[in-house]
Design an enzyme around this catalytic site. Sequence first.
Site, PDB file in Angstrom:
ATOM      1  N   THR A  30      42.790  52.110  36.234  1.00  0.00           N
ATOM      2  CA  THR A  30      42.895  50.541  36.588  1.00  0.00           C
ATOM      3  C   THR A  30      41.227  49.745  36.468  1.00  0.00           C
ATOM      4  O   THR A  30      40.719  50.769  36.814  1.00  0.00           O
ATOM      5  CB  THR A  30      43.420  50.378  37.906  1.00  0.00           C
ATOM      6  N   ALA A  61      47.136  52.334  35.084  1.00  0.00           N
ATOM      7  CA  ALA A  61      49.334  51.521  35.504  1.00  0.00           C
ATOM      8  C   ALA A  61      49.391  50.790  35.292  1.00  0.00           C
ATOM      9  O   ALA A  61      48.660  49.532  35.186  1.00  0.00           O
ATOM     10  CB  ALA A  61      48.657  52.065  37.236  1.00  0.00           C
ATOM     11  N   TYR A 184      52.115  55.194  46.003  1.00  0.00           N
ATOM     12  CA  TYR A 184      52.353  54.115  45.365  1.00  0.00           C
ATOM     13  C   TYR A 184      53.918  54.403  45.852  1.00  0.00           C
ATOM     14  O   TYR A 184      54.810  55.335  46.691  1.00  0.00           O
ATOM     15  CB  TYR A 184      52.124  53.540  44.209  1.00  0.00           C
ATOM     16  N   GLY A 322      38.792  61.216  34.217  1.00  0.00           N
ATOM     17  CA  GLY A 322      39.205  60.436  34.543  1.00  0.00           C
ATOM     18  C   GLY A 322      37.893  59.732  34.047  1.00  0.00           C
ATOM     19  O   GLY A 322      37.461  59.131  33.166  1.00  0.00           O
TER      20      GLY A 322
END
Length: 368
Positions: A30, A61, A184, A322
């Site tokens: 994100t 996302a 989530y 990442g």
Amino acid sequence: MANTDLNHLFSPYQLGELSLRNRMVMAPMTRSRAVEGNLAHPLAPTYYAQRASAGLIISEATQVSQQGVGYIRTPGIHSADQIAAWRRVTDAVHQAGGVIFAQLWHVGRISHPEFHGGELPVAPSALKGVGDVFIAGGRRVPVGVPRALRTDEMPDIVDQFRAAARNADLAGFDGVEIHGSSGYLLDQFLRDGSNIRTDQYGGSIPNRARLPLEVAAAVAAVLGARRVGYRVGPNLTLHGMHDSDPVATFTYLAAQLDKLGIAYLHVAEPVAGEEKLPATVEPVAPHLRRVFSGAIMLNGGYDAPLGEAAIKAGQADLIAYGVPFLANPDLPERLRRGAPLNTPDYPSFYQPGPDDAVGYIDYPFLPR
Ligand SMILES: Cc1cc2nc3c(=O)[nH]c(=O)nc-3n(C[C@H](O)[C@H](O)[C@H](O)COP(=O)(O)O)c2cc1C
């Protein structure tokens, strides 16, 4: 000087119909730069194309519906304009020779009524998560108690993911990753720390896994299972998550996902860095490897030698990076040459300054 000790990391991989040029995956990240209408930023095509030398890119996302929104400036994939914005990204990545999946996201309880016309965010149970959300004006507020979804609302959640999978296809994505980690919605259903339902979507492990599996089956029916991945974080405690038996819970899920024949299971289980799994916590990834016959993608704290070793030892087929990809658009080339990595600029990860480009598309490449 070429680094010859990374043969596994640099070997090609056949993921379903897709030929990946190496085993290095850009992890979903994100970046909080989406523009009005939850559209991918006009610079997103540049940002992702810069990183097209990854074997596979997983997008940030991306919400499957308005109900799935929990943060300002995050993109969706449920309107025509959103699909068009993503199409510019996938075209740019493909032109650069890359492969890109969309990460499909519903935040569940990690949200705020401001995103839902004053209504409460939804969740398996009316249990508050842990964390803050950013709302209009960049104000940071803690999440509140959500509303428990009724049993008759479950088909609609599945429909949201089904429609998003169709839209991802229209937008030119090569496949999708279902976001089942990080606290989530789907993670909230799976783990017993956030799901105390008494209907067929709560209680036993098969009941808690029901919604995640219904979603996975629906998405696989749209795209073909070989274009679908699923991300789990069995021991991640982000957003107040916990489960009384992560090995049993996630092994069940993985075995059922295997029956669907999905392409990969992405397991976020940090092996180094600040998030490293404490020595007292049993790693779940080896259990998942035993029951899941598709590709295993490991993530969390990996550098080149750790990634190489995990593939060589048969623990993983793919490694997702990442922060290293965020800060190094040419990460594979740097690792290949044994070149130094750029320093990540943490403040601009999620909070752009006045210029969205800074910390986004301005990390330098190695000189040619
Ligand atoms: C800026 C940033 C944004 C992230 N956003 C997402 C996301 O949208 N979806 C997701 O599943 N994980 C997200 N993560 C987690 C990363 O995918 C990854 O698990 C984490 O960075 C650990 O991998 P690394 O040690 O290689 O950086 C994010 C991480 C960072 C640093």
